[in-house]
Design a protein around this motif. Structure first.
Motif, short mmCIF file in Angstrom:
data_model
loop_
_atom_site.label_atom_id
_atom_site.label_comp_id
_atom_site.label_asym_id
_atom_site.label_seq_id
_atom_site.Cartn_x
_atom_site.Cartn_y
_atom_site.Cartn_z
N UNK A 88 0.82 -1.21 0.00
CA UNK A 88 0.00 0.00 0.00
C UNK A 88 0.86 1.26 0.00
N UNK A 89 1.90 1.29 0.85
CA UNK A 89 2.72 2.48 0.97
C UNK A 89 3.42 2.82 -0.34
N UNK A 90 3.98 1.81 -1.00
CA UNK A 90 4.68 2.07 -2.26
C UNK A 90 3.70 2.47 -3.34
N UNK A 91 2.52 1.86 -3.37
CA UNK A 91 1.52 2.23 -4.37
C UNK A 91 1.05 3.66 -4.19
N UNK A 92 0.90 4.09 -2.94
CA UNK A 92 0.44 5.45 -2.66
C UNK A 92 1.56 6.47 -2.69
N UNK A 93 2.80 6.02 -2.44
CA UNK A 93 3.92 6.95 -2.37
C UNK A 93 4.02 7.62 -1.02
N UNK A 94 3.75 6.86 0.07
CA UNK A 94 3.76 7.43 1.42
C UNK A 94 4.57 6.53 2.33
N UNK A 95 5.00 7.02 3.51
CA UNK A 95 5.82 6.20 4.41
C UNK A 95 5.05 5.04 5.00
N UNK A 96 5.79 3.99 5.34
CA UNK A 96 5.27 2.87 6.13
C UNK A 96 5.93 2.93 7.50
N UNK A 97 5.11 3.06 8.53
CA UNK A 97 5.58 3.05 9.91
C UNK A 97 5.10 1.79 10.60
N UNK A 98 5.76 1.44 11.70
CA UNK A 98 5.40 0.25 12.47
C UNK A 98 5.07 0.65 13.89
#
Length: 547
Positions: A88-98
């Motif tokens: 999802x993050x790469x498709x949207x172009x946004x960070x992935x946080x945990x």
């Protein structure tokens, strides 16, 4: 991976293409799209070496994103959530946080810094979310696609040990749903509707992320791909110079900034200059920029003009190259885990019975006369070592005379203390010796030269067949990663005597240190075959020289 959606090049750690700017997903409605802001790090090299996955994710987000109205969050211990969160993050172009769910969870502060107004929580419970809209979904491809408005296409099953490589292969323009190979998926219902439409920021095409591939870096790799940075996997190598593919990737990209990502890199000294050296693209014969453990060298020793000083001068140049290649080829099957490289060791300053015009009892070969010989060997794929027999002068003074040759990427240096005289001594009345401080002067100079010219690691050979030849050898400076320092054991005669010398010189040796063995055609009784050399000379040397 069971489908072909992630390129095999990604799994091999090669260069991965960055994404392009465009609108991505989200329900949007009549609302204007939101847009994250990326920014390349100011420093040429930035290290992200957190051992905690949540901290690593935050550090990478800070390095590459100035702001992001939309952020994806997954659980720090949830493999399925992280894989689909990365998709999802790469498709949207946004960070992935945990999120860790603990009291010291770092995700809240990073959401604040990013100015996040909307969060996609993939099978994750967030800390306090006041002022933010949270879309909560289970870790299933359909749920993530429904919340993002992105068609994730065919699901790709990912083995645990291939997860980071699979994420590194994600492309924002070709969305794919990554799911665990074991079929683990989240449960529950989606809550909160859809995210706003996101317009991806300008890709960070001048940024390369070197990722070791360690598990805690998965979210950081996803964030790097979301930012449009190029990701190159080092396959666990912590020195960028070690891998030919990494050297090629950096040389091709010529990045303005490099982010070094992975807990494996913690405590690694000199990453800035090592990365800059790798980016030069210059490689050693046999590939890469580090000599060992990748390479195994087989050398012909001598002086180019005549065979009195060794086999190198027994035939013309082209025949010497062929002879070196054929001699080295005998070791290919004997050391299958190494790249066998032929070598010339050229005596460039020859011990002399007379003092000569400069009074040093050493005859220096003309540099420009040597150059065509050295360059021809390099062009044929040979490594070349320049051997010094300095007489009454010092090793550094003579080495500096050949600086322009030592600035070639395939040329190393050898010091031969047997021929180092003290004042009033002459050759052949004693075995010479050198103090360690003089050797360390050469170490410092040659290492500085190598770094200043962004050259591959250089070989520095110390010839020795008696303990007394290198005084205080235990103080040898082995700290300079620009060099691989080798003791070359030059004993000749019966094999038991040679083995005794080999074993004695290994005692109390500093570390790291590499080892060379010499086979004498005429003086050994008998000379070992290549098979015997590998079987009997233990530990197996890194260089075998023929004289």
């Amino acid at each position: 991976m069971r489908s072909a959606a992630v390129p095999s090049a990604a799994l091999a750690g090669l260069l991965l293409l960055s994404g392009c700017t465009g609108s991505s997903g989200g329900g949007g409605g009549d609302a204007a799209p939101v847009e994250p802001v990326t920014a390349a790090p100011d420093a040429a090299s930035t290290l992200v070496a957190d051992t905690d996955p949540a901290a690593s994710a935050v550090s990478t987000s800070r390095a590459l994103f100035t702001s992001s109205p939309v952020v994806v969050v997954a659980g720090a211990d949830d493999e399925a959530g992280q894989l689909l969160g990365a998709s999802a993050a790469v498709s949207l172009g946004v960070p992935l946080l945990l999120t860790t769910g603990g009291a010291d969870d770092p995700v809240g502060d990073e959401l604040d810094r990013l100015g996040a107004t909307d969060v996609l929580a993939v099978d994750a419970e967030l800390p306090a979310t006041e002022g933010r809209d949270v879309v909560s979904v289970p870790a299933t491809a359909d749920a993530v696609a429904g919340a993002t408005g992105v068609d994730l296409g065919q699901a790709d099953e990912v083995a645990a040990d291939g997860a980071v490589a699979a994420v590194a292969g994600l492309d924002g323009d070709a969305p794919v749903a990554l799911v665990p190979e074991d079929g683990a998926a989240g449960e529950g219902e989606s809550e909160g509707g859809e995210l706003p439409e996101v317009t991806r920021a300008e890709p960070l095409e001048d940024v390369v992320v070197l990722a070791s591939g360690s598990p805690e870096s998965l979210a950081g790799v996803a964030t790097a791909r979301a930012a449009g940075a190029t990701v190159t996997l080092t396959e666990g190598q912590t020195d960028p110079r070690a891998s030919a593919s990494v050297v090629d990737a950096l040389a091709q990209a010529q990045p303005d900034a490099v982010v070094v990502l992975g807990a494996d890199f913690a405590g690694v000294a000199g990453l800035d200059w090592k990365t800059a050296t790798a980016a030069s693209g210059t490689q050693l014969p046999g590939g890469g920029q580090l000599l060992f453990p990748e390479h195994f060298f087989v050398a012909l020793y001598g002086y180019p003009d005549g065979g009195a000083l060794g086999v190198l001068g027994e035939q013309p140049l082209e025949q010497s190259i062929t002879r070196a290649e054929e001699t080295a080829a005998q070791y290919d099957a004997l050391v299958p885990d190494r790249t066998v490289v032929p070598m010339f060791e050229i005596i460039v300053t020859v011990a002399s019975a007379s003092a000569g015009p400069d009074g040093n009892y050493s005859t220096e070969a003309d540099l420009e006369t040597l150059r065509p010989y050295v360059e021809a060997a390099g062009a044929a794929g040979l490594y070349v070592v320049l051997d010094l027999q300095p007489g009454r002068t010092d090793f550094l003074t003579q080495a500096q005379q050949y600086q322009s040759l030592l600035e070639l990427p395939y040329v190393g240096l050898a010091l031969d203390p047997e021929w180092r005289l003290q004042p009033n001594q002459v050759h052949l009345t004693q075995i010479g010796q050198v103090g360690i401080d003089e050797v360390n002067q050469v170490v410092t100079w040659l290492a500085d030269l190598t770094r200043a010219n962004a050259l591959p690691q250089k070989l520095l050979v110390l010839h020795q067949f008696q303990v007394r030849m290198i005084v205080d050898r235990e103080r040898l400076d082995t700290s300079r990663d620009e060099l691989a320092i080798m003791v070359h054991v030059d004993g000749q005669g019966s094999q038991p005597a040679k083995q005794d010398t080999w074993n004695v010189l290994h005692q109390d040796a500093p570390s790291p240190l590499y080892w060379g063995w010499k086979n004498f055609y005429d003086e050994d009784e008998p000379m070992l075959t290549p098979e015997q050399t590998i079987e009997q000379v233990l530990p197996v040397p890194e260089l075998v020289t023929y004289q």
